[in-house]
Write an enzyme that holds these catalytic residues in place. Sequence first.
Site, PDB file in Angstrom:
ATOM      1  N   ASP A 285       0.829  -1.205   0.000  1.00  0.00           N
ATOM      2  CA  ASP A 285       0.000   0.000   0.000  1.00  0.00           C
ATOM      3  C   ASP A 285       0.864   1.256   0.000  1.00  0.00           C
ATOM      4  O   ASP A 285       1.629   1.475   0.938  1.00  0.00           O
ATOM      5  CB  ASP A 285      -0.875  -0.045   1.257  1.00  0.00           C
ATOM      6  CG  ASP A 285      -2.018   0.930   1.207  1.00  0.00           C
ATOM      7  OD1 ASP A 285      -1.994   1.834   0.363  1.00  0.00           O
ATOM      8  OD2 ASP A 285      -2.931   0.798   2.032  1.00  0.00           O
TER       9      ASP A 285
ATOM     10  N   HIS B  86      -9.994   0.316  -6.647  1.00  0.00           N
ATOM     11  CA  HIS B  86      -9.485   1.409  -5.817  1.00  0.00           C
ATOM     12  C   HIS B  86      -8.303   2.112  -6.476  1.00  0.00           C
ATOM     13  O   HIS B  86      -8.234   3.349  -6.508  1.00  0.00           O
ATOM     14  CB  HIS B  86      -9.074   0.849  -4.455  1.00  0.00           C
ATOM     15  CG  HIS B  86      -8.574   1.870  -3.484  1.00  0.00           C
ATOM     16  ND1 HIS B  86      -9.392   2.736  -2.822  1.00  0.00           N
ATOM     17  CD2 HIS B  86      -7.307   2.169  -3.076  1.00  0.00           C
ATOM     18  CE1 HIS B  86      -8.681   3.534  -2.034  1.00  0.00           C
ATOM     19  NE2 HIS B  86      -7.416   3.205  -2.175  1.00  0.00           N
TER      20      HIS B  86
END
Length: 464
Positions: A275, A372
Amino acid sequence: MNGNTANTSNASKASNASSSSHTSSSSKGSNSSKGSSSALNGTGSPAGGLSRRRLLGTAGVAGATGLVLGAAGGAAGYAATRDEAPTALTSVGSSEVMFHGKHQPGITTPLQASGHLIAFDLAPGAGRKEAAALMRRWSTAAQRLMAGEPTAGGAADGTGHDTGIALDAGPSSLTVTFGFGATFFERTGLVGRRPPGLDPLPPFSADHLDSARSNGDLWVQIGADDALVAFHALRAVQKEAGSTATVRWQMNGFNRTPGATAKPMTARNLMGQIDGTGNPKPADSDFDRRVFVPSGAGDATYAWLAGGSYAVVRRIRMLLDDWEKLPVERQERVIGRRKADGAPLSGGTETTDMDLNKAGPDGKLLIPDNAHARISSPERNSGAAMLRRPFSYHDGIAADGTPDAGLLFICWQADPLRGFVPVQRKLDRGDALSPFLRHEASGLFAVPGGAAAGEYVGQRLLES
């Protein structure tokens, strides 16, 4: 969540490229000490006037043995299982970040293992004068703490001594960062100096915000690679607040410890996803323009913010029980990246640019429309970007029996209306990840530029 965790390797480059004035060599302490002693003089300072930092510097010259011990689990674990005391300070403990500089520390500093976020409200009757005195105390304490020195002598609570919590540790990459909320300007009579970037964030459909854990007059971010060093700084900040300010809320977080992986790599969040790959990089020509408020731009009324930034802080709970029921292939399509290595589903490695138009043999986009990574990408947001530098958190089990865990999302930008807001609006309208997230608290803070030698943070606002 916006791809929340900053890229460790990118952040390291940021520390070198954008904050070279902040980080010093880990050998600095090693060369500064002439001897060592374990005796104390009764004030929390080493006997003979030596600072904790100088004592620790002596340990640093012991050589490679300490580095091996650190790699095996750290000096503390070694001491707990052997008769001998540890012989050297590990490289993690000896790393120091400079307090003074063009920008405040803790923005481009590499991710730290432990962190605390605290918001304060000024006490009734406290105004500009009291706020200036508080920022002076906090800045003095932060400078000493980041140098690995005790804070003896300045506590506003009247105790006049350091707690000793981190007496045996080095600076451990400690950073302390300060920001002002919109209400700070009302309390100090400086409404005319409040910048437009502090206008309230718009509401979002995913918000379930707790007002008691949102906003605040003052905000402090603490990060360190040692949990006791971070807690020591937290206690110092709380004590120095004295009667001037009271804690509004506090949140505690963590990241992977430096050296825990075989090689530097992007961090993972509590969903197990790599991430932060898409974070702006210091090598980008527009990095400073995106992250920091420029000098000499705009109204002189806001010149105090030059070199500073805006921090958006969000407590984002992850619905981990629901997420973990999804097969890995489904999780990857929600994110738009492979779970194992963070590579985009369009192919390549983690750092390969996403091909948002690439389709599979069935004619369907390899990175789904609602993924996303697609929705939050700068390409889909007119180039909008922010530097994301969060901590994970875990606060036990919630009343519904599920983990109260997730992300303390912190993003940095020169203008939140061009950074966070447009991206979050896009995510709010159809992000596949949204059903697995709950935004529970929010704050927006103007973070002044770094303090020059002899200055305290915010001085250009409070004394002009």
